[in-house]
Design a protein around this motif. Structure first.
Motif, PDB file in Angstrom:
ATOM      1  N   GLY A 173       0.809  -1.222   0.000  1.00  0.00           N
ATOM      2  CA  GLY A 173       0.000   0.000   0.000  1.00  0.00           C
ATOM      3  C   GLY A 173       0.836   1.262   0.000  1.00  0.00           C
ATOM      4  O   GLY A 173       0.534   2.221  -0.719  1.00  0.00           O
ATOM      5  N   ASN A 196       1.076   3.857  -3.113  1.00  0.00           N
ATOM      6  CA  ASN A 196       0.677   5.250  -2.904  1.00  0.00           C
ATOM      7  C   ASN A 196       1.719   6.210  -3.459  1.00  0.00           C
ATOM      8  O   ASN A 196       1.379   7.303  -3.909  1.00  0.00           O
ATOM      9  CB  ASN A 196       0.435   5.518  -1.422  1.00  0.00           C
ATOM     10  N   TRP A 242      -6.130   2.757  -5.134  1.00  0.00           N
ATOM     11  CA  TRP A 242      -6.459   1.675  -4.215  1.00  0.00           C
ATOM     12  C   TRP A 242      -5.454   1.543  -3.070  1.00  0.00           C
ATOM     13  O   TRP A 242      -5.677   0.792  -2.127  1.00  0.00           O
ATOM     14  CB  TRP A 242      -6.553   0.346  -4.965  1.00  0.00           C
ATOM     15  N   TYR A 249      -6.498   1.905   0.751  1.00  0.00           N
ATOM     16  CA  TYR A 249      -7.336   0.809   1.232  1.00  0.00           C
ATOM     17  C   TYR A 249      -6.497  -0.404   1.611  1.00  0.00           C
ATOM     18  O   TYR A 249      -6.721  -1.029   2.644  1.00  0.00           O
ATOM     19  CB  TYR A 249      -8.388   0.442   0.181  1.00  0.00           C
ATOM     20  N   GLY A 259      -4.515   0.548   4.710  1.00  0.00           N
ATOM     21  CA  GLY A 259      -5.394   0.598   5.884  1.00  0.00           C
ATOM     22  C   GLY A 259      -5.771  -0.776   6.397  1.00  0.00           C
ATOM     23  O   GLY A 259      -5.723  -1.042   7.609  1.00  0.00           O
ATOM     24  N   MET A 260      -6.124  -1.686   5.491  1.00  0.00           N
ATOM     25  CA  MET A 260      -6.471  -3.051   5.921  1.00  0.00           C
ATOM     26  C   MET A 260      -5.261  -3.761   6.512  1.00  0.00           C
ATOM     27  O   MET A 260      -5.372  -4.470   7.510  1.00  0.00           O
ATOM     28  CB  MET A 260      -7.040  -3.844   4.746  1.00  0.00           C
ATOM     29  N   PHE A 310      -5.472   8.350   3.710  1.00  0.00           N
ATOM     30  CA  PHE A 310      -6.835   8.565   3.210  1.00  0.00           C
ATOM     31  C   PHE A 310      -7.126  10.049   3.042  1.00  0.00           C
ATOM     32  O   PHE A 310      -7.744  10.458   2.063  1.00  0.00           O
ATOM     33  CB  PHE A 310      -7.866   7.942   4.153  1.00  0.00           C
TER      34      PHE A 310
END
Length: 129
Positions: A22, A26, A32, A35, A38-39, A82
């Motif tokens: 992630g 980014n 995406w 997300y 974060g998960m 986010f």
């Protein structure tokens, strides 16, 4: 320290891999990425919170508190990722650039340094006990 079972270790490892994917995605502006980060952060933090220390070693208690601070920094990095995505808080441009824009990197760096230090020191302290 409480040991995690196989399933919990798998969740911890998968969460860490998802955080790396992630954060890397980014950087390349993938929509995406927050997300996945974060998960992964939620899984990683929850498994780290399951590892409790109930002994009397003051150094291990201090290191455990540092791990919790690192977990808070990881959650903050996810929130800022986010917020960075679409000005989530609807701030004016100057405030957004000053406090939000790509500051998830700083929170992630602080968390990573704390994780690196505490993982090394906790293993040394456990061997001493």
């Amino acid at each position: 320290m409480r040991e995690l079972d196989k399933t919990e270790n798998a969740i911890l490892l998968i969460g860490a891999v998802m955080m790396v994917i992630g954060s890397g995605a980014n950087i390349f502006a993938q929509s995406w990425a927050p997300y996945v980060f974060g998960m992964g952060t939620i899984g990683f933090v929850l498994m780290q919170l399951k590892q409790k220390y109930e002994g009397s070693n003051v150094a291990l208690k201090r290191l455990r508190r540092m791990v919790i601070i690192s977990d808070v920094c990881l959650l903050l990095a996810a929130l800022l990722m986010f917020a960075n995505m679409d000005n989530l808080f609807r701030l004016d441009a100057l405030t957004y650039i000053k406090y939000v824009h790509n500051n998830w990197v700083v929170a992630l760096l602080v968390a990573a340094m704390l994780q690196l230090y505490t993982s090394h020191r906790i293993s040394k302290e456990i061997l001493k006990d």
